[in-house]
Write a protein that holds these residues in place. Structure first.
Motif, PDB file in Angstrom:
ATOM      1  N   ARG A   1       3.115  -0.349  -2.389  1.00 15.29           N
ATOM      2  CA  ARG A   1       3.162  -1.776  -2.686  1.00 15.29           C
ATOM      3  C   ARG A   1       4.460  -2.346  -2.130  1.00 15.29           C
TER       4      ARG A   1
ATOM      5  N   TYR B   1       0.955  -3.034   0.779  1.00 17.47           N
ATOM      6  CA  TYR B   1       0.088  -4.009   0.119  1.00 17.47           C
ATOM      7  C   TYR B   1       0.911  -4.678  -0.975  1.00 17.47           C
TER       8      TYR B   1
ATOM      9  N   LYS C   1       1.059 -10.646   3.674  1.00 16.87           N
ATOM     10  CA  LYS C   1       1.779 -10.417   2.422  1.00 16.87           C
ATOM     11  C   LYS C   1       1.825 -11.715   1.625  1.00 16.87           C
TER      12      LYS C   1
END
Length: 281
Positions: A71, A120, A148
């Protein structure tokens, strides 16, 4: 060896890659590096913390093809991946070398590798995922580039007004602006529309503060104006079991806007004003 290192469980049905190892860091017990540098000086190549990390960094060292799945938080790795990478210090030696004009740590027995980072920032199970993805599909939010969104980053007043403006028809309201909003600003037209619709009024000194963070109170006020909602102050003066907040006193500038937003209520509308008749649970 091929290695997938992920900070979340991955569903990999039918994936067959020869000599593949997949490690889900979120399922492991990996403590933060304590910065003792024992793996450099006292026990070279061996971390003094004996947890699951000691099984991971040898796999990183041995891999020739490596996929990091992490992440993105504030433009970098999130905590789970960052913690593991910091615990990988044992695969490096304590002295430096020059490499293409840069200083690098000399690594121990580490295979040359092809590495790819897959980032992500809106996990499917995040509480805000459905809202973000819905607004993105409507063109209301566009992210910050590179696919993003930066969900944990604060939002500026300009960004919030720009999103709000995409729910309405843009209007040409030249000349209705603030001292700190110029025609070549990317948010200029959205601010013009918001002024025309009566959603924003700026600060007493004639500025808007486009780069300042939008507070929750300011957001509640703007959303109420967008929806044509206004609290019934006479009703609120009585005890009807309102949902209130300890950090929002009755003297707070946004008290009525927050009450309007936080309480479901029955009402009648007359002359553009709401007259409340019940609090809905």
């Amino acid at each position: 060896m091929n290695l997938i290192l992920s900070d979340r469980p991955l569903d990999l049905p039918g994936l067959f890659v020869p000599d593949l190892e997949y490690i889900d860091l979120s399922s492991l017990n990996i403590k933060h590096c304590i910065g003792c540098f024992g793996c450099w000086t006292k026990t070279p190549g061996r971390c003094v913390i004996r947890d699951d990390a000691v099984k991971v960094y040898p796999a990183i060292a041995a891999s020739t093809r490596l996929l990091y799945v992490s992440r993105v938080r504030y433009g970098g790795y999130d905590t789970t991946m960052k913690t593991m990478l910091e615990r990988s210090i044992p695969v490096q030696q304590a002295f430096l070398r020059l490499h293409h004009g840069e200083t690098h740590h000399v690594q121990r027995a580490v295979a040359t590798k092809d590495a790819v980072i897959l980032g992500y920032d809106v996990p499917e199970d995040a509480w805000y995922a459905r809202a973000v993805n819905t607004l993105a599909s409507m063109g209301v939010v566009a992210g910050v580039g590179g696919e993003k969104f930066w969900p944990e980053a604060p939002i500026t007043r300009a960004e919030f007004v720009a999103m709000a403006g995409r729910f309405a028809h843009p209007v040409e309201a030249g000349g209705m602006t603030f001292a700190d909003v110029q025609e070549d600003d990317w948010f200029y037209e959205e601010v013009q529309s918001a002024i025309w619709y009566g959603w924003i009024s700026g600060y007493p000194d004639g500025t808007f503060g486009p780069e300042q963070p939008m507070t929750r109170a300011q957001a509640a006020a703007i959303l109420n104006r967008m929806l044509g909602r206004s609290a019934d102050r006479a009703f609120l003066a009585e005890d009807h079991g309102l949902r209130e907040f300890r950090d929002v006193s009755k003297s707070h500038g946004a008290y009525f806007d927050i009450c309007e937003a936080a309480n479901g209520h029955g009402y009648e509308k007359r002359d553009g004003l709401e007259f409340w008749n019940a609090i809905l649970s």
